[in-house]
Design an enzyme around this catalytic site. Structure first.
Site, mmCIF file in Angstrom:
data_model
loop_
_atom_site.group_PDB
_atom_site.id
_atom_site.type_symbol
_atom_site.label_atom_id
_atom_site.label_comp_id
_atom_site.label_asym_id
_atom_site.label_seq_id
_atom_site.Cartn_x
_atom_site.Cartn_y
_atom_site.Cartn_z
ATOM 1 N N CYS A 1 0.743 -1.433 0.018
ATOM 2 C CA CYS A 1 0.149 -0.077 0.132
ATOM 3 C C CYS A 1 0.800 1.196 -0.086
ATOM 4 O O CYS A 1 0.571 2.321 -0.565
ATOM 5 C CB CYS A 1 -1.141 -0.014 1.207
ATOM 6 N N HIS A 2 2.081 1.129 0.516
ATOM 7 C CA HIS A 2 2.916 2.442 0.600
ATOM 8 C C HIS A 2 4.033 2.147 -0.443
ATOM 9 O O HIS A 2 5.327 1.645 0.273
ATOM 10 C CB HIS A 2 3.373 2.749 1.963
ATOM 11 N N CYS B 1 16.698 19.896 35.054
ATOM 12 C CA CYS B 1 17.945 19.555 34.169
ATOM 13 C C CYS B 1 18.003 20.269 32.979
ATOM 14 O O CYS B 1 19.040 20.890 32.582
ATOM 15 C CB CYS B 1 18.215 18.352 34.196
ATOM 16 N N CYS C 1 16.045 8.931 32.052
ATOM 17 C CA CYS C 1 16.091 10.086 32.767
ATOM 18 C C CYS C 1 15.254 10.114 34.050
ATOM 19 O O CYS C 1 15.648 10.648 35.272
ATOM 20 C CB CYS C 1 15.676 11.200 32.036
HETATM 21 C C1 HEC Z 1 19.281 14.921 36.575
HETATM 22 C C2 HEC Z 1 19.160 15.561 35.536
HETATM 23 C C3 HEC Z 1 17.952 14.901 34.564
HETATM 24 C C4 HEC Z 1 16.568 15.015 34.695
HETATM 25 C C5 HEC Z 1 15.635 15.522 36.008
HETATM 26 C C6 HEC Z 1 16.055 14.728 33.249
HETATM 27 N N1 HEC Z 1 16.901 14.331 32.480
HETATM 28 FE FE1 HEC Z 1 16.941 14.095 30.412
HETATM 29 N N2 HEC Z 1 18.800 13.917 30.403
HETATM 30 C C7 HEC Z 1 19.677 13.976 31.220
HETATM 31 C C8 HEC Z 1 21.133 13.898 30.963
HETATM 32 C C9 HEC Z 1 22.313 13.827 31.498
HETATM 33 C C10 HEC Z 1 20.877 13.469 29.495
HETATM 34 C C11 HEC Z 1 21.942 13.089 28.480
HETATM 35 C C12 HEC Z 1 22.827 14.599 27.957
HETATM 36 C C13 HEC Z 1 21.585 15.126 27.464
HETATM 37 O O1 HEC Z 1 21.331 15.204 26.331
HETATM 38 O O2 HEC Z 1 21.347 16.065 28.333
HETATM 39 C C14 HEC Z 1 19.590 13.573 29.083
HETATM 40 C C15 HEC Z 1 18.806 13.285 27.782
HETATM 41 C C16 HEC Z 1 17.597 13.491 27.511
HETATM 42 C C17 HEC Z 1 16.975 13.421 26.352
HETATM 43 C C18 HEC Z 1 17.899 13.001 25.034
HETATM 44 C C19 HEC Z 1 18.380 14.435 24.266
HETATM 45 C C20 HEC Z 1 19.263 14.284 22.853
HETATM 46 O O3 HEC Z 1 19.196 14.998 22.148
HETATM 47 O O4 HEC Z 1 19.781 13.210 23.013
HETATM 48 C C21 HEC Z 1 15.628 13.821 26.417
HETATM 49 C C22 HEC Z 1 14.572 13.713 25.141
HETATM 50 C C23 HEC Z 1 15.562 13.801 27.817
HETATM 51 N N3 HEC Z 1 16.696 13.825 28.501
HETATM 52 C C24 HEC Z 1 14.109 13.963 28.293
HETATM 53 C C25 HEC Z 1 13.935 14.240 29.804
HETATM 54 C C26 HEC Z 1 12.523 14.420 30.160
HETATM 55 C C27 HEC Z 1 11.521 14.288 29.497
HETATM 56 C C28 HEC Z 1 12.703 14.371 31.731
HETATM 57 C C29 HEC Z 1 11.844 14.427 32.724
HETATM 58 C C30 HEC Z 1 11.148 13.245 32.898
HETATM 59 C C31 HEC Z 1 14.318 14.373 32.013
HETATM 60 N N4 HEC Z 1 14.951 14.204 30.651
HETATM 61 C C32 HEC Z 1 14.790 14.730 33.160
HETATM 62 C C33 HEC Z 1 19.563 14.549 32.568
HETATM 63 C C34 HEC Z 1 18.285 14.569 32.812
HETATM 64 C C1 HEC Z 2 -3.736 -2.690 3.009
HETATM 65 C C2 HEC Z 2 -3.065 -1.367 3.102
HETATM 66 C C3 HEC Z 2 -1.936 -1.032 3.791
HETATM 67 C C4 HEC Z 2 -1.038 -1.854 4.287
HETATM 68 C C5 HEC Z 2 -0.536 -3.351 3.986
HETATM 69 C C6 HEC Z 2 -0.127 -0.954 5.088
HETATM 70 N N1 HEC Z 2 -0.717 0.261 5.336
HETATM 71 FE FE1 HEC Z 2 -0.228 1.918 6.388
HETATM 72 N N2 HEC Z 2 -1.786 2.935 5.611
HETATM 73 C C7 HEC Z 2 -2.518 2.483 4.855
HETATM 74 C C8 HEC Z 2 -3.689 3.700 4.796
HETATM 75 C C9 HEC Z 2 -4.730 3.595 4.043
HETATM 76 C C10 HEC Z 2 -3.284 4.723 5.806
HETATM 77 C C11 HEC Z 2 -3.875 6.010 5.788
HETATM 78 C C12 HEC Z 2 -4.982 5.771 6.751
HETATM 79 C C13 HEC Z 2 -4.636 5.113 8.152
HETATM 80 O O1 HEC Z 2 -3.907 5.919 8.694
HETATM 81 O O2 HEC Z 2 -5.046 4.039 8.557
HETATM 82 C C14 HEC Z 2 -1.966 4.188 6.256
HETATM 83 C C15 HEC Z 2 -1.289 5.062 6.936
HETATM 84 C C16 HEC Z 2 0.006 4.654 7.597
HETATM 85 C C17 HEC Z 2 0.684 5.551 8.460
HETATM 86 C C18 HEC Z 2 0.392 7.202 9.180
HETATM 87 C C19 HEC Z 2 0.688 7.945 7.899
HETATM 88 C C20 HEC Z 2 0.513 9.268 8.506
HETATM 89 O O3 HEC Z 2 0.578 10.437 7.591
HETATM 90 O O4 HEC Z 2 0.041 9.489 9.559
HETATM 91 C C21 HEC Z 2 1.992 4.881 8.556
HETATM 92 C C22 HEC Z 2 3.106 5.211 9.551
HETATM 93 C C23 HEC Z 2 1.946 3.612 8.060
HETATM 94 N N3 HEC Z 2 0.707 3.541 7.529
HETATM 95 C C24 HEC Z 2 2.853 2.594 8.123
HETATM 96 C C25 HEC Z 2 2.658 1.299 7.602
HETATM 97 C C26 HEC Z 2 3.629 0.145 7.831
HETATM 98 C C27 HEC Z 2 5.025 0.110 8.649
HETATM 99 C C28 HEC Z 2 3.176 -0.984 7.200
HETATM 100 C C29 HEC Z 2 3.650 -2.109 7.149
HETATM 101 C C30 HEC Z 2 3.765 -2.961 8.591
HETATM 102 C C31 HEC Z 2 1.673 -0.426 6.581
HETATM 103 N N4 HEC Z 2 1.550 0.960 6.835
HETATM 104 C C32 HEC Z 2 1.011 -1.193 6.129
HETATM 105 C C33 HEC Z 2 -2.729 1.315 4.132
HETATM 106 C C34 HEC Z 2 -1.895 0.400 4.666
#
Ligand code: HEC
Ligand code: HEC
Length: 272
Positions: free
Chosen positions: A90-91, A191, A233
């Protein structure tokens, strides 16, 4: 979450974690130009904060270990499921059909009346369209398909919708972000908002953006989902993590992604 004894202030939690309160070293101006691609105003991708050697791995698709997953995803695309249909049935042209798709997830799902991540959508497609069984998030099929689909949005601005039906879920995610939790009793905000650009142990804290996930992490030695990162985190502050796909994390993902709306998608990023 009440299992752990909590400590009182964010400041003492930060001290406990050995956070050094100094800013990162300044970057050269040539590098600053290159970095502009990874910034939108004050919003910075994690790329800006990660080590130069890690950036170099991301910059070169042949060096980026996540491309093994991309290849696997590409192969799976045309592998028929139990009903004889494959994604390709389908895709037919994933480069076109999946372009920009990942940049818009999580999306509101009228069926469940909840937000849905790209992993949840992939699982639904596997079950409903190919007759297959749901797959786990971190192993085998899911990282391959989510990275392969994510790659088709690379370079496009992250663009999650937070108004209309998404609004109440956005509010819940936002609340999660600012809520103190865990034994250290600190929030995401402490953080990634207050201390972004400062070191915590060996890590330079980023703004916690989500535009590179699923990403290859050197620490994991594999591709992992954003929810796996959230779990890490949460564990770091000794809070109970949720499971991948838990509603709490789906809403949190919506909020975190909305903070980075406009940043270019980097799937699959490489991080430490
Ligand atoms: C104690 C400090 C701390 C807290 C609280 C924390 N994180 Fe992190 N987080 C980190 C560290 C360290 C990393 C790895 C380095 C970085 O990307 O900041 C990280 C990485 C991430 C990344 C990946 C960023 C990237 O580009 O790779 C995401 C997304 C993220 N944190 C979301 C969250 C969310 C949502 C929460 C709250 C549920 C949270 N963090 C709480 C320390 C923290
Ligand atoms: C029988 C046809 C069919 C098959 C097989 C199928 N898809 Fe789809 N897919 C669709 C249709 C139709 C839509 C749009 C309507 C919907 O979201 O259900 C869609 C939507 C999607 C979307 C969302 C696109 C958006 O813009 O949000 C994703 C991601 C996706 N398909 C992934 C997959 C993947 C991965 C597989 C294989 C595991 C798969 N599809 C197999 C028909 C199919």
């Amino acid at each position: 979450m009440t299992k752990y004894k909590t400590i009182k202030t964010a400041r003492s939690a930060i001290a406990l974690l050995g956070m050094a309160v100094f800013a990162s070293s300044a970057t050269s101006s040539a590098m600053a130009d290159k970095m502009d691609d990874y910034k939108v105003g004050d919003i910075h991708s994690g790329y800006v904060y990660t080590a130069p050697s890690t950036r170099a791995m991301q910059d070169d698709d042949f060096e980026n270990p996540a491309f093994l997953m991309v290849e696997k995803g590409e192969a799976l695309w045309s592998k028929p499921g139990p009903n004889g249909k494959s994604c390709a049935s389908c895709h037919e042209n994933p480069e076109e059909d999946m372009k920009g798709v990942s940049a818009t997830y999580p999306k509101y799902d009228p069926k469940t009346k909840k937000m849905m991540t790209i992993e949840q959508k992939i699982n639904r497609e596997i079950v409903e369209k190919t007759g297959g069984k749901k797959v786990k998030w971190e192993k085998g099929v899911m990282p391959a398909l989510s990275v392969f689909i994510g790659l088709q949005s690379r370079g496009m601005p992250m663009n999650v919708k937070i108004d209309g039906e998404a609004a109440p879920f956005y509010e819940k995610g936002k609340k999660f972000y600012y809520t103190r939790r865990g034994q250290l009793n600190i929030a995401c905000k402490h953080c990634h908002e207050d201390y972004a650009g400062k070191h915590i142990r060996a890590d330079l804290l980023s703004q916690g953006m989500a535009n590179g996930f699923p990403a290859y992490r050197l620490k994991w030695q594999k591709v992992g989902s954003l929810h796996r990162r959230f779990r890490g985190c949460n564990k770091n502050i000794r809070a109970e993590p949720y499971k991948q796909g838990a509603e709490e994390y789906v809403n949190l993902e919506l909020y975190v992604k909305s903070r980075g709306n406009g940043l270019k998608m980097e799937i699959p990023a490489v991080r430490r």
